[in-house]
Scaffold this motif. Sequence first.
Motif, PDB file in Angstrom:
ATOM      1  N   LEU A  21     -16.280  20.136   5.124  1.00 38.66           N
ATOM      2  CA  LEU A  21     -17.595  20.760   5.291  1.00 38.66           C
ATOM      3  C   LEU A  21     -18.573  19.791   5.925  1.00 38.66           C
ATOM      4  O   LEU A  21     -19.334  20.164   6.829  1.00 38.66           O
ATOM      5  CB  LEU A  21     -18.123  21.229   3.940  1.00 38.66           C
ATOM      6  N   HIS A  22     -18.577  18.536   5.479  1.00 35.91           N
ATOM      7  CA  HIS A  22     -19.509  17.538   6.025  1.00 35.91           C
ATOM      8  C   HIS A  22     -19.349  17.425   7.535  1.00 35.91           C
ATOM      9  O   HIS A  22     -20.330  17.467   8.290  1.00 35.91           O
ATOM     10  CB  HIS A  22     -19.258  16.186   5.365  1.00 35.91           C
ATOM     11  N   PRO A  30     -14.845  18.977   0.689  1.00 36.20           N
ATOM     12  CA  PRO A  30     -16.155  18.346   0.921  1.00 36.20           C
ATOM     13  C   PRO A  30     -16.213  17.582   2.239  1.00 36.20           C
ATOM     14  O   PRO A  30     -17.201  17.679   2.970  1.00 36.20           O
ATOM     15  CB  PRO A  30     -16.300  17.408  -0.283  1.00 36.20           C
ATOM     16  N   GLU A  88     -24.558  31.375   4.750  1.00 38.95           N
ATOM     17  CA  GLU A  88     -25.986  31.064   4.881  1.00 38.95           C
ATOM     18  C   GLU A  88     -26.399  30.945   6.343  1.00 38.95           C
ATOM     19  O   GLU A  88     -27.495  31.362   6.727  1.00 38.95           O
ATOM     20  CB  GLU A  88     -26.294  29.754   4.155  1.00 38.95           C
ATOM     21  N   GLU A 144     -19.929  29.284   1.538  1.00 39.63           N
ATOM     22  CA  GLU A 144     -21.363  29.453   1.287  1.00 39.63           C
ATOM     23  C   GLU A 144     -22.172  28.992   2.494  1.00 39.63           C
ATOM     24  O   GLU A 144     -23.140  29.652   2.893  1.00 39.63           O
ATOM     25  CB  GLU A 144     -21.766  28.671   0.034  1.00 39.63           C
ATOM     26  N   PHE A 145     -21.765  27.874   3.082  1.00 37.20           N
ATOM     27  CA  PHE A 145     -22.460  27.368   4.268  1.00 37.20           C
ATOM     28  C   PHE A 145     -22.359  28.348   5.425  1.00 37.20           C
ATOM     29  O   PHE A 145     -23.372  28.661   6.082  1.00 37.20           O
ATOM     30  CB  PHE A 145     -21.879  26.011   4.683  1.00 37.20           C
ATOM     31  N   ASN A 181     -12.706  23.801  -2.307  1.00 33.76           N
ATOM     32  CA  ASN A 181     -13.670  24.631  -3.026  1.00 33.76           C
ATOM     33  C   ASN A 181     -14.266  25.677  -2.091  1.00 33.76           C
ATOM     34  O   ASN A 181     -13.815  25.847  -0.957  1.00 33.76           O
ATOM     35  CB  ASN A 181     -14.771  23.764  -3.639  1.00 33.76           C
ATOM     36  N   ASN A 182     -15.303  26.371  -2.563  1.00 31.76           N
ATOM     37  CA  ASN A 182     -15.900  27.465  -1.792  1.00 31.76           C
ATOM     38  C   ASN A 182     -17.167  27.060  -1.048  1.00 31.76           C
ATOM     39  O   ASN A 182     -17.848  27.923  -0.479  1.00 31.76           O
ATOM     40  CB  ASN A 182     -16.221  28.639  -2.725  1.00 31.76           C
ATOM     41  N   ASP A 183     -17.511  25.775  -1.024  1.00 31.74           N
ATOM     42  CA  ASP A 183     -18.762  25.347  -0.408  1.00 31.74           C
ATOM     43  C   ASP A 183     -18.818  25.717   1.073  1.00 31.74           C
ATOM     44  O   ASP A 183     -19.885  26.074   1.593  1.00 31.74           O
ATOM     45  CB  ASP A 183     -18.943  23.834  -0.563  1.00 31.74           C
ATOM     46  N   ILE A 184     -17.683  25.643   1.750  1.00 32.64           N
ATOM     47  CA  ILE A 184     -17.677  25.939   3.184  1.00 32.64           C
ATOM     48  C   ILE A 184     -18.009  27.404   3.442  1.00 32.64           C
ATOM     49  O   ILE A 184     -18.695  27.745   4.412  1.00 32.64           O
ATOM     50  CB  ILE A 184     -16.317  25.561   3.820  1.00 32.64           C
TER      51      ILE A 184
END
Length: 299
Positions: A204-205, A201, A241, A237-238, A232-235
């Motif tokens: 990514l931020h 997190p 996108e 997804e960003f 996690n996988n948030d990066i």
Amino acid sequence: MPLKIAVASGKGGTGKTTVSVNLQHFIASNLTHEVLLVDCDVEEPNDRIFFPDSSLQTSDVVNQMVPEIDTEKCTFCRRCVDYCEFNAIVVIPPVKYAEVNASLCHSCGACSVACQDGAIIEKRHPIGQINRFETGVGRGLAEGNLKVGSAMQTMMIKELKKSVKDNSDIVIYDSPPGTSCPVVETVSDVDYVVLVAEPTPFGLHDLILMVELLVDLDKPFGVVINKAGLGNNDIYEFLSEQNIEILAEIPFNRDYASRYASGNLLMDIDEKTKEIYQNLTKKVERRYLQYEGSNYFKW
């Protein structure tokens, strides 16, 4: 003119220096020996730790021109105070006091223009050194080493970049972390930026902040995900996108991290890591050739 690549990150600890040092090593091994590494993290330059056999070739003092006020000539009119954008000058007319705070001064020269009494002269103040090392890899390493207590990071980086000759095929700038003025100065004239991020997190931020900066600066870039497999996988997804290219994924490797901690980053590189950096080197080359539209390198 050399191809200029900056390796940057929105936060410290992502592996920016790891990628910078390895990228020079693999470019020198696979593309061209004429590749120079430049450590622009002038407050804490540490690239040379990974070259234990390096030898210092040159060391040059970097000076800042700081104005001094001659109170014998000064009429204490305060025009210099009004002109100074950095609040570096204090003038108190009743007690005939006038002084420049060197730590706030940016050597812009505005006060000299403002003064009509010839009371301001400039003197050299050392803010650090530019060191050049022979490392046995490519054209070696150049680093800026800021004097402890100085706030002139941006000025130091600017002088460090000026010192780099145009006799290399590729120059790699190991950028300071974050998105502040020293980073902007580092990436301001590069041809491509390699962003290093970790899939957490916080990672990514700070990656998002760095992406916004590079978009504003209109700089082409791609992302290396370091310590892949953690977080996690948030990066992902960003990046999907935003249609941002993933240049490489470097899995978290405890043995490799141990070698980094002991300064043996380029020793006994495993085959998987070799393959990752060889592919990264090819992508950096391809991006440049697409941008330039011609065969740039001299091999």
